[in-house]
Design a protein around this motif. Structure first.
Motif, PDB file in Angstrom:
ATOM      1  N   GLU A  83       0.828  -1.206   0.000  1.00 46.40           N
ATOM      2  CA  GLU A  83       0.000   0.000   0.000  1.00 46.40           C
ATOM      3  C   GLU A  83       0.863   1.257   0.000  1.00 46.40           C
ATOM      4  O   GLU A  83       0.543   2.241  -0.669  1.00 46.40           O
ATOM      5  N   ALA A  84       1.963   1.222   0.741  1.00 43.15           N
ATOM      6  CA  ALA A  84       2.841   2.397   0.853  1.00 43.15           C
ATOM      7  C   ALA A  84       3.579   2.676  -0.451  1.00 43.15           C
ATOM      8  O   ALA A  84       3.867   3.835  -0.774  1.00 43.15           O
ATOM      9  N   ARG A  85       3.874   1.648  -1.208  1.00 45.34           N
ATOM     10  CA  ARG A  85       4.647   1.831  -2.440  1.00 45.34           C
ATOM     11  C   ARG A  85       3.778   1.979  -3.685  1.00 45.34           C
ATOM     12  O   ARG A  85       4.131   2.709  -4.616  1.00 45.34           O
ATOM     13  N   PHE A  86       2.625   1.283  -3.706  1.00 48.20           N
ATOM     14  CA  PHE A  86       1.844   1.234  -4.941  1.00 48.20           C
ATOM     15  C   PHE A  86       0.356   1.542  -4.759  1.00 48.20           C
ATOM     16  O   PHE A  86      -0.384   1.557  -5.738  1.00 48.20           O
ATOM     17  N   GLY A  87      -0.102   1.779  -3.556  1.00 46.73           N
ATOM     18  CA  GLY A  87      -1.526   1.976  -3.310  1.00 46.73           C
ATOM     19  C   GLY A  87      -1.995   3.417  -3.431  1.00 46.73           C
ATOM     20  O   GLY A  87      -1.253   4.316  -3.842  1.00 46.73           O
ATOM     21  N   LYS A  88      -3.226   3.645  -3.060  1.00 48.23           N
ATOM     22  CA  LYS A  88      -3.875   4.962  -3.138  1.00 48.23           C
ATOM     23  C   LYS A  88      -3.115   6.022  -2.341  1.00 48.23           C
ATOM     24  O   LYS A  88      -3.086   7.192  -2.711  1.00 48.23           O
ATOM     25  N   TYR A  89      -2.493   5.601  -1.240  1.00 49.34           N
ATOM     26  CA  TYR A  89      -1.799   6.556  -0.365  1.00 49.34           C
ATOM     27  C   TYR A  89      -0.278   6.414  -0.445  1.00 49.34           C
ATOM     28  O   TYR A  89       0.434   6.610   0.534  1.00 49.34           O
ATOM     29  N   LYS A  90       0.212   6.131  -1.634  1.00 50.40           N
ATOM     30  CA  LYS A  90       1.656   5.920  -1.805  1.00 50.40           C
ATOM     31  C   LYS A  90       2.473   7.196  -1.583  1.00 50.40           C
ATOM     32  O   LYS A  90       3.690   7.128  -1.406  1.00 50.40           O
ATOM     33  N   ASN A  91       1.816   8.353  -1.561  1.00 45.35           N
ATOM     34  CA  ASN A  91       2.543   9.608  -1.379  1.00 45.35           C
ATOM     35  C   ASN A  91       2.652  10.052   0.075  1.00 45.35           C
ATOM     36  O   ASN A  91       3.281  11.066   0.362  1.00 45.35           O
ATOM     37  N   VAL A  92       2.037   9.308   1.002  1.00 44.07           N
ATOM     38  CA  VAL A  92       2.172   9.688   2.410  1.00 44.07           C
ATOM     39  C   VAL A  92       3.468   9.117   2.982  1.00 44.07           C
ATOM     40  O   VAL A  92       4.026   8.153   2.451  1.00 44.07           O
ATOM     41  N   ASN A  93       3.941   9.702   4.062  1.00 40.13           N
ATOM     42  CA  ASN A  93       5.180   9.244   4.692  1.00 40.13           C
ATOM     43  C   ASN A  93       4.945   8.141   5.710  1.00 40.13           C
ATOM     44  O   ASN A  93       5.828   7.324   5.975  1.00 40.13           O
TER      45      ASN A  93
END
Length: 297
Positions: free
Chosen positions: A116-126
């Motif tokens: 999710e962190a790399r390819f999901g909807k919220y990939k731009n969050v830290n």
């Protein structure tokens, strides 16, 4: 360059080829047979991978497994009974020998969070947390774009935070674990007690949406339990987003809307602190394969 992602579950094992853009190019699956030796299952997996390797340029293999692991060997230390035969197997050494490829392994909820962190909807969050609401409750933590696994990968067991040390007995042996209140098993048990009959999770939410008073009572109590657990995560980690996955998360906004209201009402743990959004994970069925492959990509 591509990677192999292996998503080992208590019911099914999914294997796929994943591109560096996080796209699943090809995948296969087979059911877990509790009577099959773990080594035999690994040989079946290796056979599929070796076929993939003839078609695709493969950098290595990532494996996501439920339970507590020794990351140095891939040995399964604790998990569901359907995977008992996988214990005491050096999974990394075995798969490397069978495929001649580099192998990395992590907990299944950890790799789903990584996906999710790399390819999901919220990939731009830290920072984000993924909470899996299935038969049990698992968790994955991303802080400053990095996966937080704890000592030898045995941390981030978010389902086993106690919310009542005099409370329900959890399968892990402790009392009051969040899992004992918000897993699918716990929700079905609470609903059966309230309705005085067995009822599927999906039907509980359908009745809740229609305003059934018994379903409203069950779900409102469930939201309180889950909300309190999430408030603790807000206070400890202060992620930007908490994502829900697993069977219960299929309820979508019926679950996330009241949870977001609950968090706002309780000031996200402490007055004046940053908002934490609760949403449903976006990668769904493929998150385990993509996340496992992300250990390599």
């Amino acid at each position: 360059m591509n990677a192999i992602g292996i998503d080992v579950g208590g019911t099914n094992i999914k294997i796929g080829v994943v591109s560096k853009q996080g796209k699943v190019l090809k995948q296969d699956a087979f059911r877990v047979d509790p009577k099959e030796a773990g080594l035999s299952a690994l040989k079946r997996i290796a056979k599929i991978i070796n076929q993939y390797h003839k078609q695709y340029d493969i950098k290595g293999i990532g494996v996501g497994m439920p339970g507590i692991l020794d990351l140095s060997t891939g040995e399964l230390l604790y998990s569901s009974t359907t995977l008992n035969s996988w214990r005491q197997i050096n999974i990394i050494k075995t798969l490397t020998k069978l495929t001649k490829l580099k192998v990395k392994i992590s907990n299944d909820a950890n790799v789903a969070a990584l996906a999710e962190a790399r390819f999901g909807k919220y990939k731009n969050v830290n920072s984000l947390i993924l909470l899996t609401l299935g038969t049990g409750v698992g968790g994955g933590i991303i802080a400053n774009k990095h996966l937080v696994e704890g000592n030898n990968g045995q941390g981030a067991e978010l389902g086993h935070m106690s919310i009542d040390y005099h409370g329900r007995k959890c399968g892990c042996g402790r009392l009051g674990c969040l899992e004992a209140y918000v897993s699918a098993k716990a929700l079905k048990k609470d609903a059966a007690k309230a309705f005085k009959k067995e009822i599927p999770v999906k039907d509980i939410f359908t009745l809740y949406e229609k305003g059934n008073p018994i379903a409203k009572k069950v779900i409102n109590e469930y939201i309180t339990y889950l909300g309190e657990g999430i408030l603790n995560y807000c206070i400890i980690f202060r992620p930007e987003v908490i994502l829900l996955s697993g069977g219960i998360a299929k309820a979508g906004s019926l679950l996330t809307k009241p949870l977001n209201i609950y968090l706002k009402k309780h000031h996200y743990g402490i007055k004046g602190t940053a908002k934490v959004l609760v949403d449903v994970a976006s990668l769904h069925y493929d998150s385990g394969i993509i996340g496992a492959a992300s250990l390599i990509l």
